[in-house]
Design a protein around this motif. Structure first.
Motif, PDB file in Angstrom:
ATOM      1  N   PRO A 109       0.824  -1.203   0.000  1.00 49.30           N
ATOM      2  CA  PRO A 109       0.000   0.000   0.000  1.00 49.30           C
ATOM      3  C   PRO A 109       0.861   1.256   0.000  1.00 49.30           C
ATOM      4  CG  PRO A 109       0.175  -0.853   2.218  1.00 49.30           C
ATOM      5  CD  PRO A 109       0.892  -1.835   1.328  1.00 49.30           C
ATOM      6  N   ARG A 110       0.219   2.386  -0.175  1.00 53.88           N
ATOM      7  CA  ARG A 110       0.954   3.648  -0.125  1.00 53.88           C
ATOM      8  C   ARG A 110       1.530   3.871   1.280  1.00 53.88           C
ATOM      9  NH1 ARG A 110      -2.945   8.204  -1.428  1.00 53.88           N
ATOM     10  NH2 ARG A 110      -3.331   8.274   0.830  1.00 53.88           N
ATOM     11  N   THR A 111       0.719   3.588   2.303  1.00 53.44           N
ATOM     12  CA  THR A 111       1.140   3.777   3.689  1.00 53.44           C
ATOM     13  C   THR A 111       0.759   2.552   4.501  1.00 53.44           C
ATOM     14  OG1 THR A 111       0.838   6.179   3.568  1.00 53.44           O
ATOM     15  CG2 THR A 111       0.902   5.200   5.768  1.00 53.44           C
ATOM     16  N   ALA A 112       1.671   2.073   5.320  1.00 53.35           N
ATOM     17  CA  ALA A 112       1.396   0.976   6.234  1.00 53.35           C
ATOM     18  C   ALA A 112       1.665   1.450   7.651  1.00 53.35           C
ATOM     19  CB  ALA A 112       2.246  -0.249   5.908  1.00 53.35           C
ATOM     20  N   LEU A 113       0.613   1.479   8.464  1.00 55.15           N
ATOM     21  CA  LEU A 113       0.768   1.806   9.872  1.00 55.15           C
ATOM     22  C   LEU A 113       1.007   0.513  10.643  1.00 55.15           C
ATOM     23  CD1 LEU A 113      -0.413   4.497   8.905  1.00 55.15           C
ATOM     24  CD2 LEU A 113      -1.853   4.541  10.953  1.00 55.15           C
ATOM     25  N   VAL A 114       2.008   0.526  11.519  1.00 53.59           N
ATOM     26  CA  VAL A 114       2.360  -0.652  12.298  1.00 53.59           C
ATOM     27  C   VAL A 114       2.295  -0.287  13.775  1.00 53.59           C
ATOM     28  CG1 VAL A 114       4.033  -2.498  12.650  1.00 53.59           C
ATOM     29  CG2 VAL A 114       3.937  -1.314  10.444  1.00 53.59           C
ATOM     30  N   GLY A 115       1.527  -1.054  14.543  1.00 52.72           N
ATOM     31  CA  GLY A 115       1.391  -0.763  15.969  1.00 52.72           C
ATOM     32  C   GLY A 115       0.828  -1.950  16.712  1.00 52.72           C
ATOM     33  N   GLY A 116       0.390  -1.694  17.937  1.00 52.93           N
ATOM     34  CA  GLY A 116      -0.174  -2.750  18.768  1.00 52.93           C
ATOM     35  C   GLY A 116       0.868  -3.483  19.579  1.00 52.93           C
ATOM     36  N   ALA A 117       2.148  -3.267  19.280  1.00 52.12           N
ATOM     37  CA  ALA A 117       3.279  -3.876  19.981  1.00 52.12           C
ATOM     38  C   ALA A 117       4.509  -3.073  19.584  1.00 52.12           C
ATOM     39  CB  ALA A 117       3.433  -5.349  19.592  1.00 52.12           C
ATOM     40  N   PRO A 118       5.606  -3.198  20.330  1.00 56.78           N
ATOM     41  CA  PRO A 118       6.821  -2.466  19.965  1.00 56.78           C
ATOM     42  C   PRO A 118       7.246  -2.764  18.523  1.00 56.78           C
ATOM     43  CG  PRO A 118       7.048  -3.391  22.163  1.00 56.78           C
ATOM     44  CD  PRO A 118       5.764  -3.943  21.600  1.00 56.78           C
ATOM     45  N   VAL A 119       7.585  -1.705  17.797  1.00 55.88           N
ATOM     46  CA  VAL A 119       8.003  -1.836  16.399  1.00 55.88           C
ATOM     47  C   VAL A 119       9.514  -1.651  16.357  1.00 55.88           C
ATOM     48  CG1 VAL A 119       7.697  -0.997  14.045  1.00 55.88           C
ATOM     49  CG2 VAL A 119       5.794  -0.860  15.684  1.00 55.88           C
ATOM     50  N   THR A 120      10.240  -2.722  16.096  1.00 58.32           N
ATOM     51  CA  THR A 120      11.697  -2.688  16.189  1.00 58.32           C
ATOM     52  C   THR A 120      12.343  -2.125  14.932  1.00 58.32           C
ATOM     53  OG1 THR A 120      11.960  -4.929  15.308  1.00 58.32           O
ATOM     54  CG2 THR A 120      11.626  -4.719  17.689  1.00 58.32           C
ATOM     55  N   ARG A 121      13.579  -1.685  15.110  1.00 59.95           N
ATOM     56  CA  ARG A 121      14.363  -1.214  13.964  1.00 59.95           C
ATOM     57  C   ARG A 121      14.596  -2.342  12.974  1.00 59.95           C
ATOM     58  NH1 ARG A 121      18.145   2.940  14.556  1.00 59.95           N
ATOM     59  NH2 ARG A 121      19.815   1.520  13.935  1.00 59.95           N
ATOM     60  N   ALA A 122      14.848  -3.553  13.483  1.00 55.51           N
ATOM     61  CA  ALA A 122      15.095  -4.692  12.598  1.00 55.51           C
ATOM     62  C   ALA A 122      13.901  -4.955  11.698  1.00 55.51           C
ATOM     63  CB  ALA A 122      15.429  -5.934  13.427  1.00 55.51           C
ATOM     64  N   LEU A 123      12.704  -4.836  12.252  1.00 61.42           N
ATOM     65  CA  LEU A 123      11.499  -5.068  11.453  1.00 61.42           C
ATOM     66  C   LEU A 123      11.359  -3.996  10.376  1.00 61.42           C
ATOM     67  CD1 LEU A 123       8.874  -6.714  11.053  1.00 61.42           C
ATOM     68  CD2 LEU A 123       7.768  -5.108  12.615  1.00 61.42           C
ATOM     69  N   LEU A 124      11.589  -2.732  10.738  1.00 62.04           N
ATOM     70  CA  LEU A 124      11.458  -1.647   9.766  1.00 62.04           C
ATOM     71  C   LEU A 124      12.540  -1.709   8.699  1.00 62.04           C
ATOM     72  CD1 LEU A 124      10.413   1.368  12.034  1.00 62.04           C
ATOM     73  CD2 LEU A 124       8.982   0.016  10.492  1.00 62.04           C
ATOM     74  N   GLU A 125      13.739  -2.127   9.083  1.00 62.40           N
ATOM     75  CA  GLU A 125      14.807  -2.282   8.081  1.00 62.40           C
ATOM     76  C   GLU A 125      14.394  -3.313   7.030  1.00 62.40           C
ATOM     77  OE1 GLU A 125      18.187  -3.342  10.374  1.00 62.40           O
ATOM     78  OE2 GLU A 125      18.802  -1.261  10.760  1.00 62.40           O
ATOM     79  N   ARG A 126      13.843  -4.411   7.496  1.00 59.15           N
ATOM     80  CA  ARG A 126      13.423  -5.452   6.565  1.00 59.15           C
ATOM     81  C   ARG A 126      12.241  -4.978   5.717  1.00 59.15           C
ATOM     82  NH1 ARG A 126      10.537 -11.225   7.932  1.00 59.15           N
ATOM     83  NH2 ARG A 126      10.716 -12.113   5.829  1.00 59.15           N
ATOM     84  N   ALA A 127      11.281  -4.301   6.353  1.00 55.36           N
ATOM     85  CA  ALA A 127      10.088  -3.853   5.635  1.00 55.36           C
ATOM     86  C   ALA A 127      10.437  -2.852   4.543  1.00 55.36           C
ATOM     87  CB  ALA A 127       9.093  -3.239   6.625  1.00 55.36           C
ATOM     88  N   THR A 128      11.291  -1.897   4.857  1.00 54.63           N
ATOM     89  CA  THR A 128      11.653  -0.897   3.860  1.00 54.63           C
ATOM     90  C   THR A 128      12.499  -1.489   2.743  1.00 54.63           C
ATOM     91  OG1 THR A 128      13.521  -0.239   5.264  1.00 54.63           O
ATOM     92  CG2 THR A 128      11.499   1.045   5.463  1.00 54.63           C
ATOM     93  N   HIS A 129      13.193  -2.577   3.032  1.00 55.77           N
ATOM     94  CA  HIS A 129      13.982  -3.247   1.991  1.00 55.77           C
ATOM     95  C   HIS A 129      13.074  -4.054   1.058  1.00 55.77           C
ATOM     96  CE1 HIS A 129      17.198  -5.486   0.042  1.00 55.77           C
ATOM     97  NE2 HIS A 129      16.598  -6.618   0.367  1.00 55.77           N
ATOM     98  N   VAL A 130      12.110  -4.781   1.631  1.00 56.49           N
ATOM     99  CA  VAL A 130      11.233  -5.632   0.822  1.00 56.49           C
ATOM    100  C   VAL A 130      10.199  -4.806   0.066  1.00 56.49           C
ATOM    101  CG1 VAL A 130       9.552  -7.518   0.906  1.00 56.49           C
ATOM    102  CG2 VAL A 130      11.593  -7.604   2.344  1.00 56.49           C
ATOM    103  N   LEU A 131       9.646  -3.781   0.715  1.00 53.73           N
ATOM    104  CA  LEU A 131       8.630  -2.920   0.085  1.00 53.73           C
ATOM    105  C   LEU A 131       9.084  -1.463   0.181  1.00 53.73           C
ATOM    106  CD1 LEU A 131       5.267  -4.509   1.350  1.00 53.73           C
ATOM    107  CD2 LEU A 131       6.232  -4.621  -0.952  1.00 53.73           C
ATOM    108  N   PRO A 132      10.064  -1.069  -0.601  1.00 55.09           N
ATOM    109  CA  PRO A 132      10.595   0.296  -0.513  1.00 55.09           C
ATOM    110  C   PRO A 132       9.617   1.356  -0.980  1.00 55.09           C
ATOM    111  CG  PRO A 132      11.549  -0.860  -2.393  1.00 55.09           C
ATOM    112  CD  PRO A 132      10.779  -1.876  -1.614  1.00 55.09           C
ATOM    113  N   GLY A 133       8.618   0.970  -1.763  1.00 57.11           N
ATOM    114  CA  GLY A 133       7.652   1.949  -2.244  1.00 57.11           C
ATOM    115  C   GLY A 133       6.553   2.271  -1.243  1.00 57.11           C
ATOM    116  N   THR A 134       6.532   1.566  -0.122  1.00 54.62           N
ATOM    117  CA  THR A 134       5.527   1.805   0.914  1.00 54.62           C
ATOM    118  C   THR A 134       6.098   2.716   1.991  1.00 54.62           C
ATOM    119  OG1 THR A 134       4.375  -0.287   0.570  1.00 54.62           O
ATOM    120  CG2 THR A 134       4.190   0.695   2.753  1.00 54.62           C
ATOM    121  N   ARG A 135       5.283   3.648   2.421  1.00 55.22           N
ATOM    122  CA  ARG A 135       5.653   4.504   3.556  1.00 55.22           C
ATOM    123  C   ARG A 135       5.320   3.747   4.842  1.00 55.22           C
ATOM    124  NH1 ARG A 135       1.619   8.775   5.767  1.00 55.22           N
ATOM    125  NH2 ARG A 135       2.773   9.738   7.504  1.00 55.22           N
TER     126      ARG A 135
END
Length: 584
Positions: free
Chosen positions: A311-337
């Protein structure tokens, strides 16, 4: 000469005011799709997935008003509370909005809680109406009850509740006689003139979070606080008419309706069918995911099961959002905010942080950056009892703002309904500091809590129930952090000494040398009895037997950190040990 300023009506601060306005005759959004509900895929996969139902804003407004009128005519009065166990599909959304439009309060009560806790929460809420999925009626009685029990669900007897009933979905055996169909309510002739005015200060939502059978703890929101919170999320998404938000979460779908956009409702949440969910994200303006869902989505993309289009924007919450998770997410889906959301049931959202800002932060060793408080939200730090927790710049985070709850149910109902104090601020239990840019950085917690998926698990609520089982001496629930920020739940038990109830706890030793055994005979005994004593969502992922429980500090409390480290090491060493899922 300046044109006179138009004064907003108090009704404009009600959650439903902007949503119903989109459906008024002549409004630009009246003919646009408000809700789009998808079917499950057939054997043909993607081609078998189709739109089950679409509801325009005009039709949504008509159905909500009709439902509210029918409920009011049936006896639902302003201030009445309604137990609500219906999924957020169009029928459920209309029913929830209808209750609120009639002046009632939607009360979410988890059907997976133990019968004792469910009964205590019903008593605390004092409902006059129950709105329930037909299937829940069917599986809470008769032969289907045994099937539900085998799946780890010990459901309450919904049909036996001494209230009026409304069922969602087709009539099924077990639906109580006299229950009204949600679909028939929405098909009646709407009569808005008989409904109360939109009062933003009236209670609209109650959500049970924790507590005991003696005093269940529930958060109460008004229609005004709900609008304030969901409107902030609309701004975070940057939504506009024509956009699509794909989510199974009601409070994240409402921002789409506030913006005149389309709320796309999946047949199943991503935790159940991530491949179909991911395909429907293509072209969406936004979605909301818990960290565990993000991991599942990224796994599916990297395995080639779905295309790498998010999607254009993905909000992530409900639990701690780690740097490792965001690093992977931005690498796999770089076009998503990617945006991490920090909040809680008492006040949501509190702050957001863009992935690039969190990744540029000094790191987990310097705390967890959750972002600058959103407009209208005020954050302050109160000193903690133990000055050694985090240093002089650290305190307990205390929040206030327009999206803050009205209060807790047991306070608002004392001494009489609606006569209790309104919440002025919320003590979060989070230890934090505020950096030079006004951003909140979390550094720990003042009390024990485990966050798994979208569920907050309070060990103090459940440990005594496990400890009361035959053969158990002590019981401790600990969270084991995962790389994506989610937590797994480990239950650690000791054997009862010959003198029942005698402690098996050792002297303080930081947990050195604790022996944990997943194959001890007590483990199977406890695991078989857990569904009868714990909420379904609190069932542990793994049960381990300990030869003793280590203590820590002058208070000589169980050393949870040491137990968590020992449990994680034991599981890693076992290699093939698999997690036991919460669904049993």
């Amino acid at each position: 000469m300046t044109a006179p300023e138009v004064q907003a009506s108090p009704a404009d601060r009600h959650l439903l005011a902007p949503i119903l306005a989109h459906g008024e005759p002549g409004h630009a959004s009246a003919g646009e799709v408000a809700l789009r509900h998808w079917t499950r895929p057939g054997r043909s996969g993607r081609r078998g997935t189709r739109v089950r139902e679409e509801v325009t804003y005009a039709d949504l407004a008509r159905r909500v008003t009709a439902t509210a009128s029918a409920l009011a005519a049936g006896g639902l009065a302003p201030g009445d509370r309604t137990l609500f166990s219906v999924r957020p599909r169009p029928e459920g959304v209309v029913l929830a909005f209808g209750v609120v439009r009639a002046g009632g309060t939607v009360v979410f009560v988890d059907p997976g809680s133990t019968p004792e806790l469910f009964a205590a929460r019903v008593r605390a809420a004092g409902p006059s109406l129950a709105t329930t999925e037909s299937l829940l009626y069917a599986v809470s009685r008769g032969p289907l009850r045994r099937l539900a029990r085998s799946r780890g669900l010990l459901l309450p007897d919904y049909a036996g509740l001494p209230v009026r009933h409304v069922h969602a979905g087709p009539w099924l055996p077990g639906v109580p006689r006299g229950s009204r169909s949600a679909r028939s309510l929405a098909a009646t002739a709407p009569t808005s003139s008989t409904l109360p005015s939109l009062d933003p200060d009236r209670e609209a939502l109650t959500v049970f979070t924790s507590g005991t059978t003696a005093q269940p703890k529930a958060v109460v929101h008004t229609a005004g606080s709900l609008l304030a919170g969901t409107d902030l999320l609309r701004d975070v998404f940057a939504l506009a008419p024509g956009d699509v938000v794909h989510t199974d979460q009601m409070l994240l779908g409402v921002p789409a309706l506030l913006a005149g956009a389309t709320w796309s409702v999946p047949a199943d949440p991503p935790s159940r069918d991530v491949q179909t969910f991911a395909r429907q994200l293509d072209g969406a303006a936004g979605t909301y995911l818990v960290p565990a869902d993000v991991t599942t989505l990224l796994d599916a993309i990297e395995a080639g099961h779905v295309a790498a289009s998010g999607p254009r924007t993905a909000l992530v919450g409900g639990a701690p959002v780690t740097r490792a998770l965001l690093e992977r997410a931005t690498h796999v889906l770089p076009g998503t905010r990617w945006v991490a959301v920090y909040g809680m049931t008492e006040i949501l959202p509190v702050a957001v942080v863009e992935a690039q800002d969190k990744l540029a932060h000094d790191g987990d060793g310097d705390g967890d950056l959750v972002g600058r408080p959103l407009p209208g939200t005020v954050a302050r730090l109160d000193p903690v009892d133990d000055p050694g927790q985090g240093g002089p710049q650290v305190g307990e985070l205390v929040l206030s703002g327009p999206s803050l709850m009205a209060g807790y149910l047991h306070d608002l109902d004392t001494p009489a309904r609606g006569a209790g104090p309104r919440a002025a601020a919320h003590r979060t239990g989070d230890l934090a500091r505020i950096d030079a840019d006004g951003r909140v950085v979390l550094v720990g917690r003042t009390r024990d809590m485990i966050i798994r998926g979208t569920t907050n698990i309070y060990p103090g609520l459940f440990e005594p129930r496990v400890a009361a089982l035959d053969g158990v001496g002590e019981a401790v629930l600990v969270g084991l952090p995962q790389v994506d920020g989610d937590e797994r739940v480990a239950l650690i038990v000791t054997s009862a000494s010959p003198a029942r109830g005698a402690s098996t706890t050792s002297a303080p030793d930081a947990g050195a040398g604790v022996h944990l055994d997943p194959h001890h005979p007590l483990v199977d005994h406890v695991r078989a009895r857990l569904p009868a004593v714990l909420d379904h969502d609190a069932l542990p992922d793994v049960v381990l037997h300990a030869d003793r429980i280590p203590l820590a500090g002058r208070s000589r409390k169980p050393d949870r950190a040491a137990l968590a480290r020992a449990a994680a090491q034991r599981i890693d060493a076992a290699g093939g040990m698999t997690w036991r899922t919460a669904s049993g």
